[in-house]
Scaffold this motif. Sequence first.
Motif: not given
Length: 345
Positions: A57-61, A87-95, A170-172, A250-252, A254-256, A283-285
Amino acid sequence: MGDDSSRKRKVRGRKIRRDRSTKEGRRAKKELARKASKAASKNGDSPLSDPAAVAPEPFVETDAVTALRDRITGWLEADQPVHLIGPTGCGKTALALSAAVTRGRPVVWLNGDEAVDTAALVGDHAGGERYKEDDRFVSGVSKQTEIVRERWVDNPLSVAVREGATLVYNEFSRSDPAAHNVLLSVFEEGVLERPGKRGEDRTIDVHPEFRAILTSNDVEYAGVHEQQDALLDRFVGVHVDYYDAETEREIVRAHVDLEDEAVETIVNTMRTLRDDLDLVVGTRAAITAAKGLAVFDAKRNGKSETGEFDDELLTDVFMDVLVPKIAGDGPDDVSTLRSRIAESV
Ligand SMILES: Nc1ncnc2c1ncn2[C@@H]1O[C@H](COP(=O)(O)OP(=O)(O)OP(=O)(O)O)[C@@H](O)[C@H]1O
């Protein structure tokens, strides 16, 4: 992922929350829920989570996000464990979480790290339970016996396979591959062995609804621990890359809480840096930079949410966001990074 794929978009939850206190309140609640579930599993309580509690949350689709999530849920429906690599911070966990939530089954969350061994996955003896038995043979004569009964506590994998949960691991690839031997028989034979457990119920039959989503950072997947081929062969791999520009905006957004123009400047800068620098700029950056800019720009200009940022401010902020990625390198590298960011800005 092309820009076309994001034309139709919908946002789960509220897209932009202007009210900061509501946002902070929700975030605090979610953090508490996370901590609670962590604490619960440490106490030997159930690691099962209600899907609603782990929904990102939030989750942009956008179309791009939905298409990827449909691939994941499609493979899960086909009874294939899914390995998300990117790659790091591309949205794997959210997905991964969003796909798990879509299934509607309870979710079990696991984080890979060096400390994860077979017992951490499967379960362990948690000391003994002592109790006293008091036998009164005849009046006036009694015998007390102390009995110690072993107490076994199941860990997340055992709970997930028994309850038919969706396991999000995550990060197995950060965990020791030897810990994952138990996963082979889970996916091959539908049986989980609990090596430390004594007695007849040493194995658990895997529930037909049990599914697994694993995530790996693509660099670490290749570099940290080489996981066994036999196991990797059991997964389908879905490669996740950075999203298209519109999805990232859209993702940014939704967060800020910033104006569209401001978000556009930040995302464009971040995408230019991603192309120009030999660093992983996820994207996290952009989200972090946007959070900083919202504060610093307001302080400098007496108002926030402007579309334009001072070049020096933009450089300073991206420098702060990206410099940890070269921590340990010499001062020359730090100043090179600064001048390259300044050029890109
Ligand atoms: N669809 C989305 N909607 C909203 N926010 C998202 C979405 N996808 C990613 N994000 C945000 O982008 C940031 C990075 O995403 P996430 O943590 O899922 O990436 P990751 O690939 O798992 O990163 P890492 O490899 O570092 O664990 C997070 O702040 C996350 O909330």
